[in-house]
Design a protein around this motif. Structure first.
Motif, PDB file in Angstrom:
ATOM      1  N   ARG A  94       0.844  -1.198   0.000  1.00 52.31           N
ATOM      2  CA  ARG A  94       0.000   0.000   0.000  1.00 52.31           C
ATOM      3  C   ARG A  94       0.881   1.251   0.000  1.00 52.31           C
ATOM      4  O   ARG A  94       1.960   1.263   0.570  1.00 52.31           O
ATOM      5  CB  ARG A  94      -0.921   0.012   1.217  1.00 52.31           C
ATOM      6  CG  ARG A  94      -1.935  -1.101   1.181  1.00 52.31           C
ATOM      7  CD  ARG A  94      -2.856  -1.051   2.370  1.00 52.31           C
ATOM      8  NE  ARG A  94      -3.493  -2.353   2.551  1.00 52.31           N
ATOM      9  CZ  ARG A  94      -3.908  -2.827   3.698  1.00 52.31           C
ATOM     10  NH1 ARG A  94      -3.784  -2.105   4.803  1.00 52.31           N
ATOM     11  NH2 ARG A  94      -4.461  -4.015   3.761  1.00 52.31           N
ATOM     12  N   GLY A  95       0.397   2.289  -0.652  1.00 50.40           N
ATOM     13  CA  GLY A  95       1.125   3.540  -0.706  1.00 50.40           C
ATOM     14  C   GLY A  95       2.272   3.534  -1.700  1.00 50.40           C
ATOM     15  O   GLY A  95       3.101   4.441  -1.691  1.00 50.40           O
ATOM     16  N   ARG A 128      -8.197   4.501   2.967  1.00 46.04           N
ATOM     17  CA  ARG A 128      -7.254   4.644   1.845  1.00 46.04           C
ATOM     18  C   ARG A 128      -7.908   4.231   0.536  1.00 46.04           C
ATOM     19  O   ARG A 128      -7.698   4.863  -0.503  1.00 46.04           O
ATOM     20  CB  ARG A 128      -5.994   3.832   2.095  1.00 46.04           C
ATOM     21  CG  ARG A 128      -5.153   4.420   3.225  1.00 46.04           C
ATOM     22  CD  ARG A 128      -3.965   3.571   3.515  1.00 46.04           C
ATOM     23  NE  ARG A 128      -2.881   3.949   2.593  1.00 46.04           N
ATOM     24  CZ  ARG A 128      -1.634   3.616   2.788  1.00 46.04           C
ATOM     25  NH1 ARG A 128      -1.273   2.903   3.851  1.00 46.04           N
ATOM     26  NH2 ARG A 128      -0.702   3.981   1.934  1.00 46.04           N
ATOM     27  N   ARG A 131     -10.268   6.997  -0.631  1.00 48.58           N
ATOM     28  CA  ARG A 131      -9.534   8.091  -1.293  1.00 48.58           C
ATOM     29  C   ARG A 131      -9.121   7.691  -2.709  1.00 48.58           C
ATOM     30  O   ARG A 131      -9.201   8.493  -3.644  1.00 48.58           O
ATOM     31  CB  ARG A 131      -8.314   8.497  -0.462  1.00 48.58           C
ATOM     32  CG  ARG A 131      -8.685   9.297   0.783  1.00 48.58           C
ATOM     33  CD  ARG A 131      -7.479   9.964   1.436  1.00 48.58           C
ATOM     34  NE  ARG A 131      -6.397   9.055   1.776  1.00 48.58           N
ATOM     35  CZ  ARG A 131      -6.273   8.415   2.932  1.00 48.58           C
ATOM     36  NH1 ARG A 131      -7.182   8.585   3.882  1.00 48.58           N
ATOM     37  NH2 ARG A 131      -5.240   7.622   3.156  1.00 48.58           N
TER      38      ARG A 131
END
Length: 168
Positions: A94-95, A128, A131
């Protein structure tokens, strides 16, 4: 960041993607009926998404499945609509742009399959993901559109695909 590959799901991925989905659902407080946790197809994703109008992709890094996501016809009263389904990634990726690349691939695929709309259901704890969906043109709906079977979800989104442009 280590590179990753997005590819169609294969039978050999069934166990890994089922474990990932259940792990993420447990992390988000959704390891119970009313969420994908209870879906009978979790242990046979390659077979489930081997039908017209369906696709499931896995994210692989260094030979390990790290996540996935799919689209399928929305089996309710919206025939030109697909549903974005079972999109989950492990915390380790993630990210790192994995979700953005995966959703881009899914939306482009849905557009190529002539869907006009894409619908999804999620829950508040998946901030998350929310978003990510909103950055990719999904608009929140006040209620569920139909009969997905995920009665515990509390966030609903959709977006048009007719003018899909790869935003990532």
């Amino acid at each position: 960041m280590k590179s990753f590959e997005i590819r169609p799901v294969q039978t050999k991925d069934n166990g890994a993607i089922a474990r990932i989905i259940r792990q993420v659902l447990a992390e988000m407080g959704a390891a119970r009926p009313g969420f994908a946790w209870s879906d009978p197809e979790l242990d046979a994703m390659a077979q489930t998404y081997d039908h017209p109008g369906t696709r499931y992709f896995v994210v692989e890094r260094d030979g390990q499945v790290m996540g996935g996501g799919g689209i399928a016809p929305f089996a309710c009263e919206y025939p030109a609509t697909c549903e974005l389904q079972k999109m989950y990634c492990l915390p380790e990726v993630r990210g790192q742009g994995v979700g953005a690349a995966l959703i881009s691939r899914l939306l482009a695929t849905a557009h190529k399959l002539d869907y006009q709309w894409c619908y999804l259901e999620t829950l508040d704890t998946m901030t998350r993901a929310i978003r990510l969906y909103e950055r990719n043109g999904f608009t929140r709906l006040p209620q569920a559109l139909g009969c997905s079977g995920h009665t515990a979800c509390n966030r609903f989104y959709w977006r048009p695909l007719g003018a899909f442009i790869n935003q990532n």
